[in-house]
Enzyme design. Structure first.
Site, PDB file in Angstrom:
ATOM      1  CB  THR A 204      -1.701   1.874   0.076  1.00 32.53           C
ATOM      2  OG1 THR A 204      -0.920   1.256  -0.928  1.00 32.53           O
ATOM      3  CG2 THR A 204      -1.164   3.247   0.395  1.00 32.53           C
ATOM      4  N   GLY A 234       4.115   2.840  -7.879  1.00 32.03           N
ATOM      5  CA  GLY A 234       2.658   2.930  -8.003  1.00 32.03           C
ATOM      6  C   GLY A 234       2.159   4.349  -7.790  1.00 32.03           C
ATOM      7  CB  THR A 255      -6.009   1.734  -1.154  1.00 33.74           C
ATOM      8  OG1 THR A 255      -5.383   0.471  -0.937  1.00 33.74           O
ATOM      9  CG2 THR A 255      -7.505   1.555  -1.059  1.00 33.74           C
ATOM     10  N   GLY A 258      -2.300   0.711  -8.470  1.00 39.49           N
ATOM     11  CA  GLY A 258      -1.839   2.083  -8.643  1.00 39.49           C
ATOM     12  C   GLY A 258      -1.814   2.571 -10.080  1.00 39.49           C
TER      13      GLY A 258
END
Ligand code: SD4
Length: 344
Positions: A204, A234, A255, A258
């Site tokens: 992410t 997430g 990141t 999640g």
């Protein structure tokens, strides 16, 4: 950047003092006598944060607002079809649908979020409009899409040929491994950005910026876990989990897997730990340790990383596994990716 300096950066908490150094004279690292605030500044997760930061920096350098900087910064990976973990080109869910999660938060504590959004290339901008044009914080699925279309966003196919191919390949076994920590397994052999995209199942972009006025904003955007159950959301679009900003204290983003970040309300936790006096890196480390202490066996198999910045512009990161990287951009440094620290 010389090897010496790189080593130094990897082994030290990056502080205002360090960043006041003359970046051209590696080896002659004499701290400035009066460390000052390192602002404006933008930091973001993973190697692709370098290009994203550069876009954000244009806004910051021109005296723009940190909110505009983080939105425009994360547009870069969102629009990049070769990035299979964010926005356009993201790997789909198990049904072949690209569903995007994003959130944004400003210096006033305003925030907006979308989850499970399909067909819109820039979910971060939809999240911003949720924040600015509605009394709500979060829109999901069809409702988020309807809102985006009503507000002028274009409906586009986000599933690239490469991601479709990867998904079809995955369908042959349909083995869902959300706990896989791929970058850790391969990191020693090859830098993450050099891997074929479909070897990642997550990554992410979380971005945090402080503008010339000293105001902090953040953005977080992702296609989430590849091949997830349709409807799975997430941490990334959840305020307090994937992102949190408190303009008095600082900001944090996350990141990795999640579910573990949500369970520990990770980014909020990091900011609260900074409020109690921890440095950004120590706050990230403690948030990681909560995950490890609660589930030591699971933690060994997964990646979670936190990235944080405080009001002074000091920043730090910590991850469960090695391989987590983040990018930093300010007046003296604009293209460096520094490996974050990790538990394992
Ligand atoms: C998620 N945290 O959907 C995101 C995925 C990811 O680095 O970060 N990856 O759980």
């Amino acid at each position: 950047m010389t090897l010496n300096r790189r080593k130094f950066l990897t082994s030290a908490t990056i502080s205002a003092t360090l960043l006041a150094l003359d970046h051209k004279s590696a080896g002659a690292m004499i701290p400035s006598s009066s460390p000052s605030m390192i602002t404006p500044i933008v930091i973001s997760t993973w190697d692709f944060g370098v290009a994203a930061n550069q876009a954000a920096w244009k806004v910051l350098q021109a005296g723009g607002r940190s909110l505009d900087a983080v939105e425009q910064g994360v547009w870069v990976p969102e629009a990049d079809p070769t990035n299979q973990t964010v926005g356009y080109g993201g790997l789909p869910d198990r049904d072949g649908r690209v569903t995007l999660d994003a959130c944004i938060m400003d210096e006033h504590g305003n925030c907006g979020s979308v989850a499970g959004l399909e067909f819109i290339k820039h979910p971060i901008s939809v999240a911003r409009q949720v924040m600015e044009k509605t009394p709500h914080v979060m829109l999901v699925g069809d409702g988020a899409l309807q809102f985006a279309l009503e507000n002028g966003f274009k409906k586009e196919n986000l599933l690239t040929k490469e991601s479709e191919k990867a998904w079809k390949e995955w369908l042959k076994t349909a083995k869902y491994e959300p706990t896989m920590n791929i970058e850790n397994k391969l990191y020693d052999k090859v830098a993450p950005t050099k891997l074929p995209g479909n070897q990642y199942n997550h990554d992410t972009i979380g971005m945090l910026a402080i503008d010339k006025a000293g105001n902090i904003s953040g953005a977080c955007t992702t296609s989430g876990m590849a091949y997830k159950l349709h409807g799975r959301v997430g941490d990334s679009p959840i305020i307090g989990a994937g992102l949190y900003i408190d303009n008095e204290i600082g900001g944090a983003t996350s990141t990795g897997v999640g579910e573990e970040v949500i369970r520990n309300v990770g980014s909020f936790l990091v900011v609260e730990l900074m409020r109690q006096g921890l440095s950004p890196e120590d706050a990230c480390k403690e948030a990681v340790m909560r995950i490890i202490r609660k589930k030591p066996a699971i933690a060994k198999e997964i990646q979670v990383g936190f990235l944080a910045i405080n009001k002074k512009g000091e920043y730090g990161a910590y991850a469960i596994q090695k391989g987590f990287t983040f990018a930093v951009c300010h007046a003296k440094q604009n293209d460096l990716t520094i490996p974050g620290k990790s538990y394992y």
